[in-house]
Motif scaffolding. Structure first.
Motif, PDB file in Angstrom:
ATOM      1  N   ASP A   1     -80.778  25.226  28.182  1.00 56.44           N
ATOM      2  CA  ASP A   1     -79.528  24.803  28.807  1.00 56.44           C
ATOM      3  C   ASP A   1     -79.238  25.754  29.964  1.00 56.44           C
ATOM      4  O   ASP A   1     -78.650  26.818  29.788  1.00 56.44           O
ATOM      5  N   LYS A   2     -79.677  25.369  31.172  1.00 57.20           N
ATOM      6  CA  LYS A   2     -79.533  26.251  32.326  1.00 57.20           C
ATOM      7  C   LYS A   2     -78.073  26.374  32.765  1.00 57.20           C
ATOM      8  O   LYS A   2     -77.676  27.402  33.315  1.00 57.20           O
ATOM      9  N   LYS A   3     -77.276  25.349  32.532  1.00 57.01           N
ATOM     10  CA  LYS A   3     -75.877  25.397  32.947  1.00 57.01           C
ATOM     11  C   LYS A   3     -75.128  26.478  32.189  1.00 57.01           C
ATOM     12  O   LYS A   3     -74.319  27.214  32.768  1.00 57.01           O
ATOM     13  N   GLN A   4     -75.371  26.588  30.894  1.00 55.55           N
ATOM     14  CA  GLN A   4     -74.725  27.621  30.086  1.00 55.55           C
ATOM     15  C   GLN A   4     -75.568  28.889  29.969  1.00 55.55           C
ATOM     16  O   GLN A   4     -75.134  29.865  29.379  1.00 55.55           O
ATOM     17  N   THR A   5     -76.768  28.854  30.529  1.00 59.53           N
ATOM     18  CA  THR A   5     -77.739  29.953  30.400  1.00 59.53           C
ATOM     19  C   THR A   5     -77.970  30.262  28.932  1.00 59.53           C
ATOM     20  O   THR A   5     -77.834  31.402  28.483  1.00 59.53           O
ATOM     21  N   LEU A   6     -78.320  29.214  28.180  1.00 61.11           N
ATOM     22  CA  LEU A   6     -78.548  29.329  26.743  1.00 61.11           C
ATOM     23  C   LEU A   6     -79.933  28.802  26.386  1.00 61.11           C
ATOM     24  O   LEU A   6     -80.421  27.848  26.995  1.00 61.11           O
ATOM     25  N   VAL A   7     -80.530  29.441  25.396  1.00 63.08           N
ATOM     26  CA  VAL A   7     -81.776  28.957  24.813  1.00 63.08           C
ATOM     27  C   VAL A   7     -81.484  28.598  23.358  1.00 63.08           C
ATOM     28  O   VAL A   7     -80.788  29.352  22.654  1.00 63.08           O
ATOM     29  N   GLY A   8     -81.980  27.460  22.913  1.00 65.33           N
ATOM     30  CA  GLY A   8     -81.766  27.030  21.543  1.00 65.33           C
ATOM     31  C   GLY A   8     -83.078  26.703  20.860  1.00 65.33           C
ATOM     32  O   GLY A   8     -84.044  26.294  21.510  1.00 65.33           O
ATOM     33  N   LEU A   9     -83.120  26.892  19.555  1.00 62.78           N
ATOM     34  CA  LEU A   9     -84.296  26.569  18.754  1.00 62.78           C
ATOM     35  C   LEU A   9     -83.928  25.466  17.770  1.00 62.78           C
ATOM     36  O   LEU A   9     -83.047  25.635  16.923  1.00 62.78           O
ATOM     37  N   GLU A  10     -84.596  24.331  17.918  1.00 59.25           N
ATOM     38  CA  GLU A  10     -84.340  23.206  17.023  1.00 59.25           C
ATOM     39  C   GLU A  10     -85.174  23.359  15.759  1.00 59.25           C
ATOM     40  O   GLU A  10     -86.343  23.730  15.812  1.00 59.25           O
TER      41      GLU A  10
ATOM     42  N   ARG B   1     -78.893  37.866  32.071  1.00 58.59           N
ATOM     43  CA  ARG B   1     -80.092  38.456  32.677  1.00 58.59           C
ATOM     44  C   ARG B   1     -81.298  38.418  31.747  1.00 58.59           C
ATOM     45  O   ARG B   1     -82.424  38.660  32.184  1.00 58.59           O
ATOM     46  N   GLU B   2     -81.072  38.111  30.456  1.00 62.79           N
ATOM     47  CA  GLU B   2     -82.164  38.029  29.492  1.00 62.79           C
ATOM     48  C   GLU B   2     -82.693  36.604  29.340  1.00 62.79           C
ATOM     49  O   GLU B   2     -83.598  36.366  28.534  1.00 62.79           O
ATOM     50  N   PHE B   3     -82.130  35.660  30.087  1.00 63.96           N
ATOM     51  CA  PHE B   3     -82.483  34.246  29.928  1.00 63.96           C
ATOM     52  C   PHE B   3     -83.972  34.011  30.158  1.00 63.96           C
ATOM     53  O   PHE B   3     -84.667  33.422  29.310  1.00 63.96           O
ATOM     54  N   ASP B   4     -84.493  34.461  31.280  1.00 61.07           N
ATOM     55  CA  ASP B   4     -85.906  34.254  31.595  1.00 61.07           C
ATOM     56  C   ASP B   4     -86.815  34.998  30.626  1.00 61.07           C
ATOM     57  O   ASP B   4     -87.903  34.516  30.275  1.00 61.07           O
ATOM     58  N   HIS B   5     -86.371  36.162  30.176  1.00 60.97           N
ATOM     59  CA  HIS B   5     -87.173  36.934  29.223  1.00 60.97           C
ATOM     60  C   HIS B   5     -87.297  36.196  27.891  1.00 60.97           C
ATOM     61  O   HIS B   5     -88.378  36.182  27.274  1.00 60.97           O
ATOM     62  N   LEU B   6     -86.223  35.539  27.457  1.00 57.71           N
ATOM     63  CA  LEU B   6     -86.274  34.767  26.216  1.00 57.71           C
ATOM     64  C   LEU B   6     -87.215  33.572  26.358  1.00 57.71           C
ATOM     65  O   LEU B   6     -87.993  33.263  25.436  1.00 57.71           O
ATOM     66  N   LEU B   7     -87.146  32.893  27.489  1.00 57.85           N
ATOM     67  CA  LEU B   7     -88.035  31.746  27.710  1.00 57.85           C
ATOM     68  C   LEU B   7     -89.499  32.183  27.664  1.00 57.85           C
ATOM     69  O   LEU B   7     -90.343  31.502  27.065  1.00 57.85           O
ATOM     70  N   ALA B   8     -89.803  33.317  28.282  1.00 53.14           N
ATOM     71  CA  ALA B   8     -91.180  33.814  28.277  1.00 53.14           C
ATOM     72  C   ALA B   8     -91.616  34.208  26.864  1.00 53.14           C
ATOM     73  O   ALA B   8     -92.768  33.970  26.473  1.00 53.14           O
ATOM     74  N   PHE B   9     -90.699  34.778  26.103  1.00 48.19           N
ATOM     75  CA  PHE B   9     -91.031  35.189  24.731  1.00 48.19           C
ATOM     76  C   PHE B   9     -91.381  33.981  23.868  1.00 48.19           C
ATOM     77  O   PHE B   9     -92.381  33.988  23.130  1.00 48.19           O
ATOM     78  N   PHE B  10     -90.583  32.916  23.950  1.00 46.57           N
ATOM     79  CA  PHE B  10     -90.850  31.737  23.128  1.00 46.57           C
ATOM     80  C   PHE B  10     -92.045  30.942  23.658  1.00 46.57           C
ATOM     81  O   PHE B  10     -92.702  30.232  22.893  1.00 46.57           O
TER      82      PHE B  10
END
Length: 260
Positions: free
Chosen positions: A201-210, A233-242
């Motif tokens: 969710d780029k609008k909220q800068t959130l990452v979710g796991l279903e 600022r951790e948004f891209d880092h989380l995406l790379a981790f998952f």
């Protein structure tokens, strides 16, 4: 040099308020013996912030209108007490409303080779009790001063009634029922295989796991998305981790409910 030190102190204080220090004794990590791949802690608003912000702005304008009405009603009151009473009422109501619309939950996340662990907790706001105690004392002193300066004994009645009402509110907040309503502790553990989708969710800068779970009430399998609250600022880092840990799990861009 002193200005930079002062700014650093302010940033440190804000960081202290924004980040929970450690897990409460009611919560423990299941995989504490395993080395962590990624972990962080944060305080976040786990509800629809747009609705809450709108409600906060509406209540501010409503309180401001009440202050103008109070100002007209207290037309016979001498200055500066007339103005001070309205300002005091506005500040008190704005603080109270902000406490209701800007509550934050504590979140702690820990990822290991075995899976993911999410801890959520909300401690009882002890500071609110201290604030009400101070408010009762300040109110009593304020009305006592007004009685002395204006030589009006009726202010002494308010010096008793006002603090008494505040202390009654404090007593109701300190009850076991209210404390239980304002206290929460949750610990959830997921194996990596349970995650079926990475939601962005780029609008909220959130990452979710279903993940999939069995609904006993509906007697069927259901899907839910766990939002991962983190700093922007951790948004891209989380995406790379998952991307690294869940390479075969599809990724989709959509809205994430913060209270899922």
């Amino acid at each position: 040099m002193k200005v930079s030190e002062g700014l650093f102190g302010v940033r440190s204080l804000l960081s202290y308020w924004a980040t929970p220090r450690e897990l409460p004794p009611q919560l423990t990590w299941k995989y504490a013996s395993e080395p962590e791949l990624l972990s962080w802690r944060i305080k976040a608003r786990n509800y629809n912030t747009a609705v809450a912000n709108g409600m906060f702005i509406f209540m501010l304008f409503f309180t401001l209108a009440l202050c103008f009405i109070m100002y007209d009603v207290y037309e016979g009151t001498d200055q500066p007490w007339r103005t001070l009473s309205c300002v005091f009422f506005f500040c008190l109501m704005a603080f109270t409303v902000s406490c209701m619309t800007h509550q934050r939950m504590n979140f702690a996340y820990r990822f290991t080779a075995s899976g993911a662990e999410f801890c959520e907790w909300k401690n009882f706001p002890e500071w609110a009790l201290r604030f009400l105690t101070c408010l009762a004392i300040v109110t009593a002193i304020l009305f006592a001063c007004m009685a002395t300066l204006d030589r009006d004994a009726s202010y002494l009645i308010y010096a008793v009634i006002g603090p008494a009402k505040v202390m009654l509110l404090r007593a109701s907040m300190n009850s076991k029922v209210y404390r239980d309503l304002q206290t929460e502790f949750h610990h959830r553990t997921y194996e990596w295989s349970r995650f079926t989708l990475v939601v962005v969710d780029k609008k909220q800068t959130l990452v979710g796991l279903e993940f999939c779970w069995y609904d006993d009430y509906m007697n069927k399998d259901s899907l839910s998305t766990a939002p991962l609250f983190a700093k922007r600022r951790e948004f891209d880092h989380l995406l790379a981790f998952f991307e690294e840990r869940l390479p075969h799990v599809p990724r989709v861009a959509r809205h994430i409910d913060r209270d899922d």
